[in-house]
Scaffold this active site. Structure first.
Site, PDB file in Angstrom:
ATOM      1  N   LYS A 165     -22.298  20.713  65.814  1.00 43.08           N
ATOM      2  CA  LYS A 165     -22.735  20.694  64.285  1.00 43.08           C
ATOM      3  C   LYS A 165     -22.387  19.190  64.032  1.00 43.08           C
ATOM      4  O   LYS A 165     -21.565  19.104  62.883  1.00 43.08           O
ATOM      5  CB  LYS A 165     -22.074  21.606  63.383  1.00 43.08           C
ATOM      6  CG  LYS A 165     -22.826  23.003  63.759  1.00 43.08           C
ATOM      7  CD  LYS A 165     -22.416  24.039  62.784  1.00 43.08           C
ATOM      8  CE  LYS A 165     -23.105  25.149  62.777  1.00 43.08           C
ATOM      9  NZ  LYS A 165     -23.056  26.116  64.020  1.00 43.08           N
ATOM     10  N   ASP A 187     -17.764  33.543  69.976  1.00 42.59           N
ATOM     11  CA  ASP A 187     -16.951  33.070  68.688  1.00 42.59           C
ATOM     12  C   ASP A 187     -15.971  33.754  68.553  1.00 42.59           C
ATOM     13  O   ASP A 187     -15.754  34.985  67.889  1.00 42.59           O
ATOM     14  CB  ASP A 187     -17.766  33.465  67.374  1.00 42.59           C
ATOM     15  CG  ASP A 187     -19.305  32.688  67.136  1.00 42.59           C
ATOM     16  OD1 ASP A 187     -19.098  31.418  67.800  1.00 42.59           O
ATOM     17  OD2 ASP A 187     -20.094  33.001  66.803  1.00 42.59           O
TER      18      ASP A 187
HETATM   19  O1  C5P Z   1     -23.615  36.803  63.857  1.00 41.29           O
HETATM   20  P1  C5P Z   1     -23.612  36.451  65.099  1.00 41.29           P
HETATM   21  O2  C5P Z   1     -22.326  36.893  65.594  1.00 41.29           O
HETATM   22  O3  C5P Z   1     -24.860  36.914  65.848  1.00 41.29           O
HETATM   23  O4  C5P Z   1     -23.673  34.726  65.145  1.00 41.29           O
HETATM   24  C1  C5P Z   1     -23.862  34.068  66.143  1.00 41.29           C
HETATM   25  C2  C5P Z   1     -24.066  32.662  65.824  1.00 41.29           C
HETATM   26  O5  C5P Z   1     -25.097  32.589  64.860  1.00 41.29           O
HETATM   27  C3  C5P Z   1     -22.776  32.191  65.149  1.00 41.29           C
HETATM   28  O6  C5P Z   1     -22.025  30.964  66.257  1.00 41.29           O
HETATM   29  C4  C5P Z   1     -23.177  30.902  64.208  1.00 41.29           C
HETATM   30  O7  C5P Z   1     -23.336  29.662  64.605  1.00 41.29           O
HETATM   31  C5  C5P Z   1     -24.894  31.909  63.890  1.00 41.29           C
HETATM   32  N1  C5P Z   1     -24.768  32.008  62.733  1.00 41.29           N
HETATM   33  C6  C5P Z   1     -25.595  31.403  61.818  1.00 41.29           C
HETATM   34  N2  C5P Z   1     -25.535  31.951  60.379  1.00 41.29           N
HETATM   35  C7  C5P Z   1     -25.016  33.139  59.992  1.00 41.29           C
HETATM   36  C8  C5P Z   1     -24.087  33.953  60.934  1.00 41.29           C
HETATM   37  C9  C5P Z   1     -24.049  33.204  62.101  1.00 41.29           C
HETATM   38  O8  C5P Z   1     -26.193  30.410  62.084  1.00 41.29           O
HETATM   39  N3  C5P Z   1     -25.093  33.682  58.814  1.00 41.29           N
END
Ligand code: C5P
Length: 239
Positions: free
Chosen positions: A69, A18
Site C-alpha cells: 500500500k 494477516d
Molecule cells: O476480511 P478478510 O480477512 O478476508 O480480509 C482479507 C484482506 O482483505 C485484508 O488483508 C485486507 O487487506 C482486505 N480487506 C479490505 N477491506 C476490509 C477488510 C479486509 O480491503 N474491510
C-alpha cells in the site's frame, strides 16, 4: 497471470496471511499445502516476521502478493518496488490517491522484474461515501465514481491492475477492458456475515462481475479446517 478470462479457480484465490507472527502464518500455509498457490502478505506480517518469510514462500513455488500500500515520494516508491521484485513477489500495491507520479514510478521500477505486477488501490473497501466526504472528496456523487476515476488515473499511469471491492468489479471491467487485473478483497461466502467489509460480495459474484482474483483472509485462515474453507471458496467459484 495475463489472460483474465480463462484462469482456473485455484489460481484466482489469494489467501491473506494477516498474522502478527510467522509461526501462525507457517501453520496455515502448511495446512493448506498444495491446495493454495497464492498468498497475500501485508504490513502486519511483513513487519512482524520480516522478508525471509516471503523468500521462503517463493522458494516453495508460491506466488506472493506483497500488499505494501505504497504512498510515498516517487523515489521511495520505486525503491520499495525494486526491493519487492528482488524478493520474487508477483504483485505489489500502490495507492492511486497518491497520484499518477508515484504509480508511474512503481511501474517503471517493476520493469526489471518480469513477473511483478503493480496494482493500484482505489478506495479501500471499508470506506463509504461518508468517509470520502470526511476527507474532502465530495466531487463525484458516489464511491463507485471515485473508484472509477482513480482506476482511470491508474490505467493512464500504466499499472497492471487495480484493487477494488466486489461491488465495483463489473464497472471496472467495463471501464478497463479484458486484460487488466482486478483483485477484489472483501469477499465472503454466502453463509457468512460481511463483518467489517462495507462493500462485500461472494467470490463467485466478484469473478462473474469481472474480478481476475479474489483475496480471502479470515474465512480461510481462522477456520477450524483452513483447507476445507479454501475448498468452499473454490467450490463457490466453480458453481
Ligand atoms: O476480511 P478478510 O480477512 O478476508 O480480509 C482479507 C484482506 O482483505 C485484508 O488483508 C485486507 O487487506 C482486505 N480487506 C479490505 N477491506 C476490509 C477488510 C479486509 O480491503 N474491510
Amino acid at each position: 497471470m495475463g489472460d483474465t478470462h480463462s484462469m482456473e479457480p485455484t489460481s484466482r484465490i489469494i489467501v491473506a496471511l494477516d498474522f502478527d507472527n510467522r509461526r501462525a502464518a507457517d501453520e496455515v500455509v502448511g495446512r493448506l499445502g498444495e491446495e493454495c498457490r497464492f498468498y497475500k502478505v501485508g504490513l502486519e506480517l511483513l513487519t512482524a516476521a520480516g522478508p525471509d518469510l516471503i523468500e521462503d514462500l517463493v522458494a516453495q513455488g508460491k506466488e506472493v502478493f506483497l500488499d505494501l500500500k505504497l504512498f510515498e515520494i516517487p523515489n521511495s516508491v520505486a525503491g520499495a518496488v525494486r526491493a519487492a521484485g528482488a524478493l520474487g513477489v508477483s504483485m505489489v500495491t500502490v495507492h492511486s490517491m497518491g497520484g499518477a507520479g508515484i504509480m508511474a514510478a512503481a511501474v517503471a521500477a517493476a520493469r526489471d522484474f518480469p513477473r511483478l505486477r503493480v496494482l493500484a488501490l482505489t478506495v479501500v473497501t471499508s470506506m463509504t461515501s461518508s468517509d470520502l466526504s470526511d476527507i474532502g472528496i465530495t466531487g463525484p456523487p458516489s464511491t463507485e465514481d471515485q473508484v472509477l476515476r482513480l482506476a482511470r488515473l491508474a490505467e493512464g499511469a500504466g499499472v497492471h491492475g487495480v484493487i477494488a471491492s466486489p461491488q465495483e468489479a463489473g464497472a471496472l471491467r467495463r471501464a478497463l477492458g479484458p486484460d487488466t487485473l482486478i483483485v477484489t478483497p472483501g469477499v465472503t461466502l454466502p453463509d457468512e456475515s460481511p463483518g467489517d467489509h462495507a462493500r462485500s460480495g461472494t467470490p463467485r459474484a466478484a469473478v462473474a462481475a469481472g474480478a481476475s482474483h479474489v483475496v480471502v483472509g479470515r474465512t480461510v485462515t481462522r477456520a477450524t479446517d483452513p483447507a476445507a474453507a479454501f475448498r468452499s471458496v473454490r467450490t463457490n467459484l466453480e458453481l
